[in-house]
Design a protein around this motif. Structure first.
Motif, PDB file in Angstrom:
ATOM      1  N   ASP A  84       0.813  -1.221   0.000  1.00  0.00           N
ATOM      2  CA  ASP A  84       0.000   0.000   0.000  1.00  0.00           C
ATOM      3  C   ASP A  84       0.848   1.273   0.000  1.00  0.00           C
ATOM      4  N   ALA A  85       2.073   1.190   0.489  1.00  0.00           N
ATOM      5  CA  ALA A  85       2.914   2.380   0.632  1.00  0.00           C
ATOM      6  C   ALA A  85       3.533   2.808  -0.700  1.00  0.00           C
ATOM      7  N   ASP A  86       3.637   4.119  -0.874  1.00  0.00           N
ATOM      8  CA  ASP A  86       4.373   4.674  -2.014  1.00  0.00           C
ATOM      9  C   ASP A  86       5.859   4.772  -1.685  1.00  0.00           C
ATOM     10  N   LYS A  87       6.128   5.169  -0.444  1.00  0.00           N
ATOM     11  CA  LYS A  87       7.506   5.368  -0.003  1.00  0.00           C
ATOM     12  C   LYS A  87       7.680   4.761   1.387  1.00  0.00           C
ATOM     13  N   ILE A  88       8.881   4.299   1.649  1.00  0.00           N
ATOM     14  CA  ILE A  88       9.159   3.561   2.883  1.00  0.00           C
ATOM     15  C   ILE A  88      10.393   4.143   3.554  1.00  0.00           C
ATOM     16  N   ILE A  89      10.294   4.386   4.840  1.00  0.00           N
ATOM     17  CA  ILE A  89      11.448   4.814   5.636  1.00  0.00           C
ATOM     18  C   ILE A  89      11.812   3.683   6.591  1.00  0.00           C
ATOM     19  N   ILE A  90      13.038   3.217   6.507  1.00  0.00           N
ATOM     20  CA  ILE A  90      13.527   2.187   7.416  1.00  0.00           C
ATOM     21  C   ILE A  90      14.542   2.828   8.355  1.00  0.00           C
ATOM     22  N   ALA A  91      14.217   2.889   9.630  1.00  0.00           N
ATOM     23  CA  ALA A  91      15.128   3.429  10.638  1.00  0.00           C
ATOM     24  C   ALA A  91      15.891   2.261  11.244  1.00  0.00           C
ATOM     25  N   SER A  92      17.178   2.168  10.915  1.00  0.00           N
ATOM     26  CA  SER A  92      17.925   0.943  11.209  1.00  0.00           C
ATOM     27  C   SER A  92      19.258   1.225  11.896  1.00  0.00           C
ATOM     28  N   PRO A  93      19.324   1.095  13.224  1.00  0.00           N
ATOM     29  CA  PRO A  93      20.622   1.171  13.878  1.00  0.00           C
ATOM     30  C   PRO A  93      21.465  -0.048  13.514  1.00  0.00           C
ATOM     31  N   MET A  94      22.765   0.134  13.447  1.00  0.00           N
ATOM     32  CA  MET A  94      23.661  -0.989  13.190  1.00  0.00           C
ATOM     33  C   MET A  94      23.922  -1.724  14.501  1.00  0.00           C
ATOM     34  N   TYR A  95      23.653  -3.015  14.506  1.00  0.00           N
ATOM     35  CA  TYR A  95      23.953  -3.868  15.654  1.00  0.00           C
ATOM     36  C   TYR A  95      24.968  -4.924  15.211  1.00  0.00           C
ATOM     37  N   ASN A  96      26.162  -4.861  15.782  1.00  0.00           N
ATOM     38  CA  ASN A  96      27.194  -5.850  15.470  1.00  0.00           C
ATOM     39  C   ASN A  96      27.423  -5.988  13.971  1.00  0.00           C
ATOM     40  N   PHE A  97      27.586  -4.832  13.321  1.00  0.00           N
ATOM     41  CA  PHE A  97      27.933  -4.721  11.905  1.00  0.00           C
ATOM     42  C   PHE A  97      26.780  -5.029  10.950  1.00  0.00           C
ATOM     43  N   SER A  98      25.569  -5.266  11.458  1.00  0.00           N
ATOM     44  CA  SER A  98      24.460  -5.600  10.580  1.00  0.00           C
ATOM     45  C   SER A  98      23.185  -4.944  11.109  1.00  0.00           C
ATOM     46  N   ILE A  99      22.034  -5.493  10.741  1.00  0.00           N
ATOM     47  CA  ILE A  99      20.757  -4.964  11.193  1.00  0.00           C
ATOM     48  C   ILE A  99      20.356  -5.613  12.512  1.00  0.00           C
ATOM     49  N   SER A 100      19.354  -5.086  13.148  1.00  0.00           N
ATOM     50  CA  SER A 100      18.861  -5.663  14.403  1.00  0.00           C
ATOM     51  C   SER A 100      18.138  -6.980  14.132  1.00  0.00           C
ATOM     52  N   ALA A 101      18.084  -7.835  15.146  1.00  0.00           N
ATOM     53  CA  ALA A 101      17.348  -9.097  15.025  1.00  0.00           C
ATOM     54  C   ALA A 101      15.867  -8.834  14.791  1.00  0.00           C
ATOM     55  N   THR A 102      15.359  -7.727  15.328  1.00  0.00           N
ATOM     56  CA  THR A 102      13.940  -7.402  15.151  1.00  0.00           C
ATOM     57  C   THR A 102      13.638  -7.045  13.700  1.00  0.00           C
ATOM     58  N   LEU A 103      14.555  -6.325  13.052  1.00  0.00           N
ATOM     59  CA  LEU A 103      14.350  -6.002  11.640  1.00  0.00           C
ATOM     60  C   LEU A 103      14.488  -7.249  10.778  1.00  0.00           C
ATOM     61  N   LYS A 104      15.407  -8.145  11.141  1.00  0.00           N
ATOM     62  CA  LYS A 104      15.548  -9.393  10.391  1.00  0.00           C
ATOM     63  C   LYS A 104      14.279 -10.234  10.510  1.00  0.00           C
ATOM     64  N   ALA A 105      13.672 -10.252  11.700  1.00  0.00           N
ATOM     65  CA  ALA A 105      12.406 -10.981  11.871  1.00  0.00           C
ATOM     66  C   ALA A 105      11.328 -10.390  10.963  1.00  0.00           C
ATOM     67  N   TYR A 106      11.303  -9.060  10.877  1.00  0.00           N
ATOM     68  CA  TYR A 106      10.349  -8.394   9.976  1.00  0.00           C
ATOM     69  C   TYR A 106      10.588  -8.820   8.534  1.00  0.00           C
ATOM     70  N   ILE A 107      11.845  -8.797   8.108  1.00  0.00           N
ATOM     71  CA  ILE A 107      12.183  -9.170   6.735  1.00  0.00           C
ATOM     72  C   ILE A 107      11.771 -10.610   6.449  1.00  0.00           C
TER      73      ILE A 107
END
Length: 207
Positions: A84-107
């Motif tokens: 439904d979105a036209d544009k997406i903002i992903i606010a992503s702090p770096m955790y241990n050189f990668s993304i957070s586990a919570t964002l990976k669960a989302y993905i």
């Protein structure tokens, strides 16, 4: 313009990515109108995929039991928000050189065949989310991850998110990376943070 905001920091009060995303959205108001849908996977992460999830996902939709449909309900909702979105903002702090586990669960909940990517008769994969713009706002504790710098080989955040979004058909991606937010001097932290705010202010005029 419909914007989907995805926060993934487990921090609440001192999250740099949350602050910068707030700033960007305020700046956009000066140039265009938008509706906003917020999804906070940092504070309310989706469930990790399970054996039941995998079985339901790979069962043809017409053959799914009601239990299988129930297992996929949350994932379906997340995917509908993306579509439904036209544009997406992903606010992503770096955790241990990668993304957070919570964002990976989302993905892991939104990358689904037949929903966000498809296979043709030859087995080639094609992303189904083309035409969308993505802004990724990151914060990193150390510096520098820029090309040619000492930590550049350790940046598994930007490369991963770029590859993942490209796989889903999204190629218009902008990164605003704010470095040295944990291990820099106070002057360096503040300088980098303010520079990112300026970068986002300029981006808001054309995004």
């Amino acid at each position: 313009m419909k914007i989907l905001r995805i926060d993934s920091s487990v921090r609440i009060e001192n999250s740099k990515t949350r602050m910068l995303t707030d700033h960007f959205l305020e700046q956009i108001k000066n140039h265009s109108s938008y509706s906003l849908k917020s999804r906070d996977v940092g504070i309310n992460p989706p469930k990790f995929p399970t054996d039941q999830f995998i079985k339901a996902n790979y069962t043809p939709e017409m053959n799914r039991t009601q239990e299988m449909k129930n297992v996929l309900t949350s994932s379906d909702t997340l995917i509908e928000e993306l579509i439904d979105a036209d544009k997406i903002i992903i606010a992503s702090p770096m955790y241990n050189f990668s993304i957070s586990a919570t964002l990976k669960a989302y993905i892991d909940n939104i990358v689904r065949v037949g929903k966000t990517f498809a296979l043709d008769e030859n087995g080639a994969m094609k992303g189904l989310l083309g035409g969308k713009k993505v802004l990724v706002i990151t914060s990193r504790g150390a510096m520098s991850y820029k090309n040619g710098e000492v930590l550049q080989p350790f940046d598994f955040q930007e490369n991963y998110l770029t590859a993942l979004l490209n796989f889903l058909g999204i190629t218009e991606i902008t990164f605003v990376n704010t470095e040295a937010q944990d291990f820099g001097t106070e002057d360096l932290k503040n300088s980098n943070f303010e520079q990112s705010k300026k970068q986002l202010s300029e981006l808001s005029k054309i995004w």
